[in-house]
Design a protein around this motif. Structure first.
Motif, PDB file in Angstrom:
ATOM      1  N   TYR A  92     -56.367 -25.827  40.761  1.00 60.20           N
ATOM      2  CA  TYR A  92     -56.467 -26.201  39.367  1.00 60.20           C
ATOM      3  C   TYR A  92     -56.572 -27.708  39.178  1.00 60.20           C
ATOM      4  O   TYR A  92     -56.709 -28.192  38.077  1.00 60.20           O
ATOM      5  N   ARG A  98     -52.201 -15.144  36.556  1.00 64.56           N
ATOM      6  CA  ARG A  98     -52.807 -13.954  37.178  1.00 64.56           C
ATOM      7  C   ARG A  98     -52.952 -14.148  38.681  1.00 64.56           C
ATOM      8  O   ARG A  98     -52.669 -13.240  39.465  1.00 64.56           O
ATOM      9  N   LYS A  99     -53.396 -15.325  39.093  1.00 65.41           N
ATOM     10  CA  LYS A  99     -53.519 -15.609  40.527  1.00 65.41           C
ATOM     11  C   LYS A  99     -52.142 -15.662  41.187  1.00 65.41           C
ATOM     12  O   LYS A  99     -51.956 -15.167  42.307  1.00 65.41           O
ATOM     13  N   ASP A 132     -54.120 -22.396  26.912  1.00 61.32           N
ATOM     14  CA  ASP A 132     -53.526 -21.127  27.344  1.00 61.32           C
ATOM     15  C   ASP A 132     -54.414 -20.347  28.303  1.00 61.32           C
ATOM     16  O   ASP A 132     -53.907 -19.586  29.121  1.00 61.32           O
ATOM     17  N   ILE A 133     -55.711 -20.523  28.232  1.00 59.40           N
ATOM     18  CA  ILE A 133     -56.625 -19.793  29.119  1.00 59.40           C
ATOM     19  C   ILE A 133     -56.400 -20.202  30.570  1.00 59.40           C
ATOM     20  O   ILE A 133     -56.343 -19.355  31.463  1.00 59.40           O
ATOM     21  N   ASP A 134     -56.237 -21.513  30.814  1.00 60.82           N
ATOM     22  CA  ASP A 134     -55.979 -21.986  32.172  1.00 60.82           C
ATOM     23  C   ASP A 134     -54.625 -21.499  32.683  1.00 60.82           C
ATOM     24  O   ASP A 134     -54.488 -21.121  33.845  1.00 60.82           O
ATOM     25  N   THR A 139     -52.984 -18.795  31.683  1.00 63.58           N
ATOM     26  CA  THR A 139     -53.084 -17.352  31.916  1.00 63.58           C
ATOM     27  C   THR A 139     -53.789 -17.060  33.235  1.00 63.58           C
ATOM     28  O   THR A 139     -53.354 -16.197  34.006  1.00 63.58           O
ATOM     29  N   SER A 140     -54.856 -17.794  33.498  1.00 67.51           N
ATOM     30  CA  SER A 140     -55.584 -17.630  34.757  1.00 67.51           C
ATOM     31  C   SER A 140     -54.692 -17.980  35.946  1.00 67.51           C
ATOM     32  O   SER A 140     -54.689 -17.279  36.962  1.00 67.51           O
ATOM     33  N   PHE A 141     -53.917 -19.058  35.809  1.00 68.79           N
ATOM     34  CA  PHE A 141     -52.989 -19.432  36.876  1.00 68.79           C
ATOM     35  C   PHE A 141     -51.980 -18.321  37.119  1.00 68.79           C
ATOM     36  O   PHE A 141     -51.729 -17.945  38.262  1.00 68.79           O
ATOM     37  N   TYR A 191     -44.241 -15.863  32.033  1.00 69.43           N
ATOM     38  CA  TYR A 191     -45.033 -14.663  32.305  1.00 69.43           C
ATOM     39  C   TYR A 191     -44.046 -13.600  32.748  1.00 69.43           C
ATOM     40  O   TYR A 191     -43.156 -13.867  33.562  1.00 69.43           O
TER      41      TYR A 191
END
Length: 140
Positions: free
Chosen positions: A137, A100-101, A92-94, A96-98, A73
């Motif tokens: 997670y 961002r946090k 990839d959604i998980d 990406t979410s990680f 990232y």
């Protein structure tokens, strides 16, 4: 399972690295994080070759190894976040979410008026927040 997260400065200086395994794997994970910087540099310098959009912060899967998958990232200030996981079928959604946090926690840590920009992040609050994010997670 997330085994390592890292923050690397815009001059490729390590700002923060935390591994979630025993001490024997820590050196190997540091090496994996260091090797991933070359892949990030190649993707940033050759966006047409890698197929990623330069404005996109999530760099996706940097490279898989036999036991790990490494994700990257890139922030607007060229600070790099690296995630190493043993889960070989993570979506990839998980990730990406990680990221961002993780990015929000990083912004909170460096917004501290006592933090010197470009220096290692030594905040225990940041370390605790990162551990909580990893734990949320269910990957640790």
């Amino acid at each position: 399972m997330i085994v390592c997260v890292s923050v690397v400065g815009h001059q490729n200086n390590p700002l923060y690295i935390q591994s979630f395994t025993d001490g024997d794997d820590a050196l190997k994970l540091h090496h994996i994080v260091h090797c991933s910087l070359d892949v990030i540099q190649e993707r940033v310098n050759n966006p047409k070759k890698s197929g990623s959009i330069l404005n996109e912060a999530f760099l996706g899967l940097l490279y898989p190894t036999l036991n790990y998958k490494v994700y990257g990232y890139l922030t607007n200030t060229k600070v790099k976040f690296i995630l190493v996981t043993t889960d070989l079928d993570v979506n990839d959604i998980d990730v990406t979410s990680f990221f961002r946090k993780f990015h929000a926690a990083y912004v909170d840590a460096v917004s501290n008026p006592f933090h010197v920009p470009g220096k290692k992040i030594t905040s225990r609050t940041f370390a605790r927040t990162v551990s909580n994010i990893v734990g949320s997670y269910g990957l640790n």
